[in-house]
Design a protein around this motif. Sequence first.
Motif, mmCIF file in Angstrom:
data_model
loop_
_atom_site.group_PDB
_atom_site.id
_atom_site.type_symbol
_atom_site.label_atom_id
_atom_site.label_comp_id
_atom_site.label_asym_id
_atom_site.label_seq_id
_atom_site.Cartn_x
_atom_site.Cartn_y
_atom_site.Cartn_z
ATOM 1 N N UNK A 127 0.860 -1.180 0.000
ATOM 2 C CA UNK A 127 0.000 0.000 0.000
ATOM 3 C C UNK A 127 0.898 1.232 0.000
ATOM 4 N N UNK A 128 0.337 2.376 -0.348
ATOM 5 C CA UNK A 128 1.103 3.627 -0.386
ATOM 6 C C UNK A 128 0.535 4.608 0.625
ATOM 7 N N UNK A 129 1.408 5.091 1.513
ATOM 8 C CA UNK A 129 1.030 6.041 2.558
ATOM 9 C C UNK A 129 1.437 7.451 2.160
ATOM 10 N N UNK A 130 0.511 8.400 2.363
ATOM 11 C CA UNK A 130 0.796 9.822 2.206
ATOM 12 C C UNK A 130 0.355 10.515 3.492
ATOM 13 N N UNK A 131 1.249 11.309 4.068
ATOM 14 C CA UNK A 131 0.957 12.027 5.309
ATOM 15 C C UNK A 131 0.969 13.520 5.003
ATOM 16 N N UNK A 132 -0.102 14.197 5.382
ATOM 17 C CA UNK A 132 -0.182 15.645 5.201
ATOM 18 C C UNK A 132 -0.309 16.309 6.561
ATOM 19 N N UNK A 133 0.322 17.479 6.687
ATOM 20 C CA UNK A 133 0.186 18.280 7.897
ATOM 21 C C UNK A 133 -0.862 19.341 7.611
ATOM 22 N N UNK A 134 -1.964 19.295 8.374
ATOM 23 C CA UNK A 134 -3.029 20.271 8.213
ATOM 24 C C UNK A 134 -2.736 21.470 9.106
ATOM 25 N N UNK A 161 9.042 -4.432 5.596
ATOM 26 C CA UNK A 161 7.674 -3.911 5.478
ATOM 27 C C UNK A 161 7.181 -3.395 6.826
ATOM 28 N N UNK A 162 6.196 -2.517 6.761
ATOM 29 C CA UNK A 162 5.524 -1.973 7.943
ATOM 30 C C UNK A 162 4.057 -2.356 7.816
ATOM 31 N N UNK A 163 3.509 -2.881 8.898
ATOM 32 C CA UNK A 163 2.119 -3.325 8.897
ATOM 33 C C UNK A 163 1.275 -2.471 9.830
ATOM 34 N N UNK A 164 0.115 -2.037 9.347
ATOM 35 C CA UNK A 164 -0.912 -1.407 10.174
ATOM 36 C C UNK A 164 -2.042 -2.424 10.279
ATOM 37 N N UNK A 165 -2.325 -2.884 11.492
ATOM 38 C CA UNK A 165 -3.328 -3.930 11.679
ATOM 39 C C UNK A 165 -4.057 -3.743 13.004
ATOM 40 N N UNK A 216 -19.747 2.040 15.960
ATOM 41 C CA UNK A 216 -20.520 1.929 14.712
ATOM 42 C C UNK A 216 -19.739 2.259 13.441
ATOM 43 N N UNK A 217 -18.442 2.337 13.500
ATOM 44 C CA UNK A 217 -17.641 2.605 12.306
ATOM 45 C C UNK A 217 -17.058 1.303 11.766
ATOM 46 N N UNK A 218 -16.822 1.263 10.462
ATOM 47 C CA UNK A 218 -16.231 0.084 9.826
ATOM 48 C C UNK A 218 -14.736 0.026 10.131
ATOM 49 N N UNK A 219 -14.244 -1.163 10.345
ATOM 50 C CA UNK A 219 -12.831 -1.388 10.635
ATOM 51 C C UNK A 219 -12.050 -1.419 9.309
ATOM 52 N N UNK A 220 -11.023 -0.566 9.156
ATOM 53 C CA UNK A 220 -10.207 -0.616 7.937
ATOM 54 C C UNK A 220 -9.481 -1.959 7.827
ATOM 55 N N UNK A 221 -9.046 -2.300 6.629
ATOM 56 C CA UNK A 221 -8.303 -3.550 6.453
ATOM 57 C C UNK A 221 -6.868 -3.420 6.967
ATOM 58 N N UNK A 222 -6.148 -4.508 6.949
ATOM 59 C CA UNK A 222 -4.717 -4.501 7.259
ATOM 60 C C UNK A 222 -4.000 -3.864 6.070
ATOM 61 N N UNK A 223 -3.028 -2.992 6.371
ATOM 62 C CA UNK A 223 -2.229 -2.363 5.317
ATOM 63 C C UNK A 223 -0.775 -2.756 5.495
ATOM 64 N N UNK A 224 -0.079 -2.920 4.360
ATOM 65 C CA UNK A 224 1.353 -3.236 4.356
ATOM 66 C C UNK A 224 2.065 -2.193 3.502
ATOM 67 N N UNK A 225 3.102 -1.584 4.078
ATOM 68 C CA UNK A 225 3.861 -0.541 3.390
ATOM 69 C C UNK A 225 5.306 -0.990 3.223
ATOM 70 N N UNK A 226 5.920 -0.584 2.131
ATOM 71 C CA UNK A 226 7.356 -0.763 1.973
ATOM 72 C C UNK A 226 8.028 0.082 3.053
ATOM 73 N N UNK A 227 8.904 -0.522 3.860
ATOM 74 C CA UNK A 227 9.501 0.176 5.005
ATOM 75 C C UNK A 227 10.290 1.411 4.572
ATOM 76 N N UNK A 228 10.998 1.343 3.459
ATOM 77 C CA UNK A 228 11.770 2.507 3.001
ATOM 78 C C UNK A 228 10.849 3.658 2.602
ATOM 79 N N UNK A 229 9.770 3.360 1.881
ATOM 80 C CA UNK A 229 8.819 4.394 1.485
ATOM 81 C C UNK A 229 8.130 4.970 2.717
#
Length: 127
Positions: free
Chosen positions: A3-10, A89-93, A100-113
Motif C-alpha cells: 500500500x502507499x502512505x501519504x501524510x499531510x500536515x493540516x 515492510x511496515x504493517x498497520x493492523x 458503529x464505524x467500519x474497521x479498515x483492512x490490514x495495510x502493508x507498506x514498503x519500510x523505506x517508502x
Amino acid sequence: MFNRLEVSVLPPDSRWAAQLSFRIDGAEVVAAAVGEGGRGPFAAEALSADGPGPLWATDEGRRVVLGEPECTGGCCGYLSVFVQRHGGSVEWSDWQVPVDEARPPVFHFDADQYDAELTRALTTFTS
C-alpha cells in the motif's frame, strides 16, 4: 503488493493545533472513521522533532491513536492501529474504531517508502 502512505500536515485552525491527515492508496483514513468535526493526531505529538514519534515502526510494535470523533474518544472510542515493522515492510493492523464505524483492512507498506514519507512530513512540519 504494498500500500502507499501519504501524510499531510493540516494547518492549525481556531479549534485544533496542526494535525495529520493520512491517505492510504489515495483514500483518507482518519476522516472516514471519525466523521465530521473529528480530528486526527496532533502533528507535534505524532512527528516529534525530539526523536522518533509513535508512528515510527519498530520490530516491537505499538498501538497508535490516529483520531477521535468530535464527541471525544472517551465517549465513542478512538481510531487506533497497531504499527509494527517486519523486516522490509511496515504493517498497520488490529484496528480499533469509534462506535458503529467500519474497521479498515490490514495495510502493508514498503519500510523505506514509509520511513521516507514520515521524514518528509516531519520536515514539512518543522520547517
